[in-house]
Design a protein around this motif. Structure first.
Motif, mmCIF file in Angstrom:
data_model
loop_
_atom_site.group_PDB
_atom_site.id
_atom_site.type_symbol
_atom_site.label_atom_id
_atom_site.label_comp_id
_atom_site.label_asym_id
_atom_site.label_seq_id
_atom_site.Cartn_x
_atom_site.Cartn_y
_atom_site.Cartn_z
ATOM 1 N N ASP A 117 0.864 -1.168 0.000
ATOM 2 C CA ASP A 117 0.000 0.000 0.000
ATOM 3 C C ASP A 117 0.911 1.231 0.000
ATOM 4 O O ASP A 117 2.136 1.106 0.097
ATOM 5 C CB ASP A 117 -0.906 -0.021 1.238
ATOM 6 C CG ASP A 117 -2.169 0.800 1.051
ATOM 7 O OD1 ASP A 117 -2.311 1.471 0.009
ATOM 8 O OD2 ASP A 117 -3.031 0.751 1.954
ATOM 9 N N TRP A 118 0.338 2.400 -0.091
ATOM 10 C CA TRP A 118 1.142 3.619 -0.068
ATOM 11 C C TRP A 118 1.872 3.745 1.258
ATOM 12 O O TRP A 118 1.305 3.496 2.313
ATOM 13 C CB TRP A 118 0.259 4.848 -0.283
ATOM 14 C CG TRP A 118 -0.277 4.933 -1.672
ATOM 15 C CD1 TRP A 118 -1.547 4.646 -2.074
ATOM 16 C CD2 TRP A 118 0.440 5.315 -2.844
ATOM 17 N NE1 TRP A 118 -1.660 4.825 -3.426
ATOM 18 C CE2 TRP A 118 -0.455 5.243 -3.926
ATOM 19 C CE3 TRP A 118 1.755 5.709 -3.094
ATOM 20 C CZ2 TRP A 118 -0.083 5.547 -5.234
ATOM 21 C CZ3 TRP A 118 2.120 6.018 -4.389
ATOM 22 C CH2 TRP A 118 1.214 5.937 -5.444
ATOM 23 N N TYR A 119 3.132 4.109 1.186
ATOM 24 C CA TYR A 119 3.966 4.295 2.370
ATOM 25 C C TYR A 119 4.489 5.728 2.379
ATOM 26 O O TYR A 119 5.051 6.199 1.380
ATOM 27 C CB TYR A 119 5.148 3.327 2.365
ATOM 28 C CG TYR A 119 6.172 3.628 3.424
ATOM 29 C CD1 TYR A 119 5.924 3.343 4.759
ATOM 30 C CD2 TYR A 119 7.379 4.239 3.093
ATOM 31 C CE1 TYR A 119 6.858 3.629 5.741
ATOM 32 C CE2 TYR A 119 8.319 4.532 4.066
ATOM 33 C CZ TYR A 119 8.055 4.228 5.389
ATOM 34 O OH TYR A 119 8.978 4.522 6.359
ATOM 35 N N ARG A 137 5.047 9.903 -1.076
ATOM 36 C CA ARG A 137 4.656 8.541 -0.733
ATOM 37 C C ARG A 137 5.021 7.610 -1.893
ATOM 38 O O ARG A 137 5.126 8.041 -3.041
ATOM 39 C CB ARG A 137 3.177 8.436 -0.394
ATOM 40 C CG ARG A 137 2.223 8.715 -1.521
ATOM 41 C CD ARG A 137 0.790 8.660 -1.027
ATOM 42 N NE ARG A 137 -0.169 8.771 -2.126
ATOM 43 C CZ ARG A 137 -1.469 8.643 -1.996
ATOM 44 N NH1 ARG A 137 -1.982 8.388 -0.800
ATOM 45 N NH2 ARG A 137 -2.275 8.752 -3.032
ATOM 46 N N LYS A 171 4.620 3.401 -3.500
ATOM 47 C CA LYS A 171 3.920 2.119 -3.565
ATOM 48 C C LYS A 171 4.799 1.207 -4.413
ATOM 49 O O LYS A 171 5.296 1.618 -5.454
ATOM 50 C CB LYS A 171 2.555 2.311 -4.221
ATOM 51 C CG LYS A 171 1.680 1.109 -4.220
ATOM 52 C CD LYS A 171 0.296 1.474 -4.752
ATOM 53 C CE LYS A 171 -0.652 0.329 -4.509
ATOM 54 N NZ LYS A 171 -2.031 0.706 -4.804
ATOM 55 N N ARG A 187 5.469 6.712 -7.302
ATOM 56 C CA ARG A 187 5.794 7.781 -6.356
ATOM 57 C C ARG A 187 4.840 8.930 -6.578
ATOM 58 O O ARG A 187 4.530 9.283 -7.719
ATOM 59 C CB ARG A 187 7.227 8.246 -6.586
ATOM 60 C CG ARG A 187 7.677 9.364 -5.706
ATOM 61 C CD ARG A 187 9.155 9.689 -5.985
ATOM 62 N NE ARG A 187 9.557 10.882 -5.295
ATOM 63 C CZ ARG A 187 9.781 12.051 -5.876
ATOM 64 N NH1 ARG A 187 9.678 12.181 -7.175
ATOM 65 N NH2 ARG A 187 10.133 13.107 -5.161
ATOM 66 N N GLU A 188 4.356 9.491 -5.494
ATOM 67 C CA GLU A 188 3.508 10.668 -5.564
ATOM 68 C C GLU A 188 4.010 11.704 -4.572
ATOM 69 O O GLU A 188 4.548 11.353 -3.521
ATOM 70 C CB GLU A 188 2.052 10.320 -5.246
ATOM 71 C CG GLU A 188 1.384 9.454 -6.285
ATOM 72 C CD GLU A 188 -0.080 9.192 -5.998
ATOM 73 O OE1 GLU A 188 -0.771 8.752 -6.925
ATOM 74 O OE2 GLU A 188 -0.538 9.410 -4.852
ATOM 75 N N TRP A 240 -2.325 14.565 -4.109
ATOM 76 C CA TRP A 240 -1.219 13.674 -4.443
ATOM 77 C C TRP A 240 -1.078 13.654 -5.957
ATOM 78 O O TRP A 240 -2.023 13.359 -6.678
ATOM 79 C CB TRP A 240 -1.465 12.272 -3.913
ATOM 80 C CG TRP A 240 -1.371 12.180 -2.420
ATOM 81 C CD1 TRP A 240 -2.397 12.056 -1.543
ATOM 82 C CD2 TRP A 240 -0.180 12.207 -1.649
ATOM 83 N NE1 TRP A 240 -1.912 12.012 -0.256
ATOM 84 C CE2 TRP A 240 -0.557 12.100 -0.293
ATOM 85 C CE3 TRP A 240 1.172 12.318 -1.950
ATOM 86 C CZ2 TRP A 240 0.366 12.091 0.750
ATOM 87 C CZ3 TRP A 240 2.097 12.305 -0.913
ATOM 88 C CH2 TRP A 240 1.695 12.196 0.416
#
Length: 145
Positions: free
Chosen positions: A71-73, A82, A84, A105-106, A113
């Motif tokens: 999941d997004w970190y 963040r 993924k 990446r966001e 985002w």
């Protein structure tokens, strides 16, 4: 929520590999074979991938298909970014080209985002870490037996 599932998969995989020993003693080369497939993919690469991504929340794991999706970190040191990650194990052998990492990446811009490029070195570094960990697990397996 997914960490117990991941732990259960790792324990199940370890037990399955341990159960393959049978009653006969096999030559040491077989005990740490580069092809261990009781879970559908190379167990060293699978375990190394789970270990490497253990700091990220897991969204999906498929040990038969060899896919791990996080999941997004959000790294606490960079809260406006963040990541993924998806790891795919492509082969049953422990080989350098048997693991692929893809990352998204966001960055947060004004509360939204927005997609941002991922440096190629990032995915390459993750692949290298996974491969190094898998080789270490294989060596440790042969040293124990």
């Amino acid at each position: 929520m997914f960490r117990p599932l991941r732990s259960a998969l790792v324990v199940s995989a370890a037990l399955a590999v341990a159960a393959c020993g049978g009653g006969q003693k096999r030559p040491e080369a077989d005990l740490a074979a580069s092809r261990v497939t009781t879970i559908g993919v190379n167990s060293y690469l699978w375990r190394a991938s789970l270990d490497t991504l253990s700091f990220m929340p897991l969204l999906q794991t498929d040990s038969n298909g060899g896919v791990i999706v996080t999941d997004w970190y959000v790294n606490p040191q960079t809260p406006t970014e963040r990541m993924k990650v998806t790891v795919t194990i492509l082969d049953q052998d422990l080989r350098a080209d048997a693991v692929r990492v893809a990352a998204l990446r966001e960055v947060n811009r004004g509360g939204q985002w927005v997609s941002s490029p991922v440096a190629a070195a990032t995915t390459q570094k993750l692949e290298d870490v996974i491969l190094t960990r898998a080789r270490d697990l294989r060596r440790a397996s042969s040293a124990v037996n």
